[in-house]
Scaffold this motif. Structure first.
Motif, PDB file in Angstrom:
ATOM      1  N   ALA A  55       0.814  -1.212   0.000  1.00 55.80           N
ATOM      2  CA  ALA A  55       0.000   0.000   0.000  1.00 55.80           C
ATOM      3  C   ALA A  55       0.848   1.262   0.000  1.00 55.80           C
ATOM      4  O   ALA A  55       0.410   2.308  -0.491  1.00 55.80           O
ATOM      5  N   LEU A  56       2.070   1.181   0.529  1.00 59.70           N
ATOM      6  CA  LEU A  56       2.936   2.353   0.625  1.00 59.70           C
ATOM      7  C   LEU A  56       4.090   2.316  -0.361  1.00 59.70           C
ATOM      8  O   LEU A  56       5.014   3.125  -0.283  1.00 59.70           O
ATOM      9  N   GLY A  57       4.052   1.386  -1.303  1.00 60.38           N
ATOM     10  CA  GLY A  57       5.067   1.335  -2.343  1.00 60.38           C
ATOM     11  C   GLY A  57       6.402   0.803  -1.898  1.00 60.38           C
ATOM     12  O   GLY A  57       7.433   1.089  -2.534  1.00 60.38           O
ATOM     13  N   LEU A  58       6.433   0.012  -0.829  1.00 58.64           N
ATOM     14  CA  LEU A  58       7.684  -0.561  -0.342  1.00 58.64           C
ATOM     15  C   LEU A  58       7.866  -1.963  -0.903  1.00 58.64           C
ATOM     16  O   LEU A  58       6.909  -2.663  -1.199  1.00 58.64           O
ATOM     17  N   THR A  59       9.115  -2.362  -1.010  1.00 60.81           N
ATOM     18  CA  THR A  59       9.449  -3.677  -1.545  1.00 60.81           C
ATOM     19  C   THR A  59      10.313  -4.430  -0.536  1.00 60.81           C
ATOM     20  O   THR A  59      10.561  -3.952   0.564  1.00 60.81           O
ATOM     21  N   ASP A  60      10.796  -5.594  -0.926  1.00 60.87           N
ATOM     22  CA  ASP A  60      11.637  -6.378  -0.017  1.00 60.87           C
ATOM     23  C   ASP A  60      12.959  -5.678   0.293  1.00 60.87           C
ATOM     24  O   ASP A  60      13.508  -5.819   1.384  1.00 60.87           O
ATOM     25  N   LEU A  61      13.497  -4.908  -0.683  1.00 58.23           N
ATOM     26  CA  LEU A  61      14.720  -4.137  -0.484  1.00 58.23           C
ATOM     27  C   LEU A  61      14.488  -2.710  -0.953  1.00 58.23           C
ATOM     28  O   LEU A  61      14.129  -2.481  -2.107  1.00 58.23           O
ATOM     29  N   ASN A  62      14.692  -1.740  -0.060  1.00 58.45           N
ATOM     30  CA  ASN A  62      14.378  -0.347  -0.350  1.00 58.45           C
ATOM     31  C   ASN A  62      15.607   0.533  -0.181  1.00 58.45           C
ATOM     32  O   ASN A  62      16.320   0.412   0.829  1.00 58.45           O
ATOM     33  N   PRO A  63      15.888   1.422  -1.134  1.00 57.13           N
ATOM     34  CA  PRO A  63      16.996   2.362  -0.956  1.00 57.13           C
ATOM     35  C   PRO A  63      16.694   3.301   0.202  1.00 57.13           C
ATOM     36  O   PRO A  63      15.558   3.732   0.394  1.00 57.13           O
ATOM     37  N   GLY A  64      17.724   3.639   0.969  1.00 53.52           N
ATOM     38  CA  GLY A  64      17.518   4.440   2.167  1.00 53.52           C
ATOM     39  C   GLY A  64      17.917   5.892   2.047  1.00 53.52           C
ATOM     40  O   GLY A  64      17.972   6.599   3.060  1.00 53.52           O
TER      41      GLY A  64
END
Length: 526
Positions: free
Chosen positions: A29-38
């Motif tokens: 729902a918030l556009g996050l994935t298993d690996l996200n750039p920080g």
């Protein structure tokens, strides 16, 4: 910190089962994935070592975030600084329109963001929803503020002169936040900073990076949609000793707003002051409630109970001490103990639960060490303080400890649901006990005696930044400046005139006389 418990209370006795939020649904729902750039400043980047985020709810992994390295940090701060040069030229009411849209975007994503706060931090969903609502509310406050950044005009001692005071944008504001309010503290600073004409560089707690990525994505969406540089709201995720100190030592960061521990605040304050930067420090709390024999015990019970067990005692405004008049001590403590024994504890996604987990196993260990210190110093445990065998291993029962005010442990802030019980005979003694700790954030008195209430809020009364009458240590509203004294750091965020910390003051003399006249009667002939 700021939770509206009075709204929540009626719901506690009429609760329905709810379906636990799934990790997949919250992330998607918030556009996050298993690996996200920080890292973010107009574009997303990382470069550093990924960290896996584990939920305290059940000990299961949520997702991973790629920390930023030094090269990425430099690129992000450079872009955030460039964005300021343009953003400061945008009229303040126009900046307010951006913040208004940010508030609407948060409202559209309130449920999903609250789900993520619960999963990542362990806060009950009711509290998480309240925290996101607080973000929406501070945006509303800041929109009005965007048309009220008032300066003063003053009469001059010189003829045909006028003196005026103006407030100008300051620069890049570095916002370093703690895990216990993973989104609200960012919003307090960001909404105000944006209308003041500043850009924001956010470094969240390493315990709660996913909510930071989610909020930054929402801000990016708004800024792009409205035609502004999304680097206005930038993000750097990494360890405080590395990325945090890059913020603290870089002169391009005009203001550092730090929320965290007292040792951390001392470190930040020293580094920022060495370069003559500005800082806002929101540090330790050791909230106390004085329960007078002249007060309403039902009100006192609610105020103390929610202040102590809310967010599992992990708020800087949590009630950690209750100072009870000797004549009602036994009656009040017995009622409080009964309520403690019936506290619903478990998965915070389930609305039947009133208290969720501590943030991690280390927090549980800290709580247990505090309980042992109480015993070693001559106190006793009235009830609670046990580990619970629940998934994740971070659940405990809230603890009531009978202590003496002189015990060293009472002067410490234990970030856990441990409540210290003390007696008093006179109101002057109660105020003295309350003030005799290094921290000075939040305080309260429960009394129907006007003289006691007035004394408590007078210069002779509470030495805290927040002093409440007939309500608890939590529940502060965004309209009032939030912050405290002594080891709390002295900073102020959110309402009132706290906006002035995010701007630079300029005093100007305007001469319309046609000649040149000096002040103080000085005459120079040419």
């Amino acid at each position: 910190m700021i939770l509206r418990w009075l709204r929540i209370w009626p719901m506690l006795w009429d609760m329905e089962d709810t379906m636990p939020t799934t990790v997949e649904r919250a992330l998607e729902a918030l556009g996050l994935t298993d690996l996200n750039p920080g890292g973010f400043a107009g574009s997303w980047m990382g470069g550093g070592r990924p960290q896996q985020v584990v939920s305290p709810v059940d000990g299961q992994p949520l997702a991973s975030v790629e920390n930023v390295d030094r090269d990425a940090f430099e690129a992000i701060l450079a872009r955030c600084s460039e964005a300021f040069l343009v953003w400061r030229r945008v009229p303040a009411p126009k900046r307010g329109e951006v913040v208004k849209e940010l508030g609407l975007e948060l409202a559209r994503n309130k449920e999903a963001l609250a789900d993520l706060v619960t999963l990542e931090m362990g806060k009950t969903r009711r509290e998480a929803l309240g925290e996101v609502q607080e973000m929406i509310d501070i945006c509303d406050f800041a929109v009005g503020l965007s048309r009220q950044l008032y300066g003063l005009t003053m009469p001059s001692e010189r003829g045909r002169h006028r003196i005026q005071e103006q407030w100008h944008p300051l620069g890049v504001v570095g916002v370093i936040t703690a895990f216990n309010f993973p989104v609200a503290v960012w919003s307090w600073n960001t909404a105000i900073a944006l209308v003041c004409g500043d850009t924001v560089l956010w470094k969240p707690s390493s315990r709660t990076p996913l909510t930071a990525v989610a909020c930054t994505r929402l801000a990016e969406r708004v800024l792009r949609r409205m035609g502004y540089d999304p680097a206005v709201c930038s993000l750097v995720i990494g360890r405080g000793s590395e990325i945090g100190d890059l913020i603290n030592t870089d002169p391009r960061v005009a203001l550092v707003s730090y929320t965290g521990s007292v040792p951390g605040g001392r470190h930040v304050g020293r580094l920022v002051q060495e370069r003559f930067g500005r800082h806002i420090l929101e540090l330790g709390g050791n909230g106390a409630v004085i329960v007078s024999e002249k007060g309403d015990l039902d009100t006192a019970l609610r105020a103390v109970y929610f202040g102590a067990i809310g967010t599992a005692g992990q708020r800087c405004t949590s009630t950690r001490r209750v100072i009870i008049h000797a004549s009602i001590y036994d009656t009040f403590v017995a009622r409080l103990q009964d309520l403690y024994g019936r506290t619903p504890i478990g998965d915070p996604r389930d609305d039947k639960q009133l208290m969720g987990p501590l943030v991690d196993a280390g927090a549980v260990d800290t709580m247990m060490a505090a309980i042992e210190a109480v015993k070693a110093q001559g106190g006793s445990i009235r009830c609670g303080g046990e580990r619970l065998d629940l998934p994740g291993g971070c659940y405990v029962t809230p603890c009531l400890a009978e202590v003496r005010p002189s015990m060293p442990i009472v002067r410490e802030e234990t970030f856990a649901p441990v409540l210290y019980l003390m007696r008093y005979e006179t109101i002057e003694e109660a105020i003295r006990i309350q003030n005799d700790v290094p921290q000075g954030l939040s305080s309260a008195i429960i009394t129907n005696d006007l003289r006691e209430a007035e004394l408590f809020t007078s210069p002779e009364g509470s030495d805290c930044g927040l002093a409440n009458v007939n309500t608890g240590t939590s529940g502060a509203e965004i309209g009032g400046a939030f912050g405290g004294e002594k080891e709390t750091g002295g900073g102020r965020e959110s309402g009132s005139d706290a906006w002035k910390a995010y701007m630079r003051r300029q005093t100007s003399a305007i001469n319309y006389s046609g000649g040149v006249e000096l002040a103080q009667g000085i005459v120079l002939e040419i």
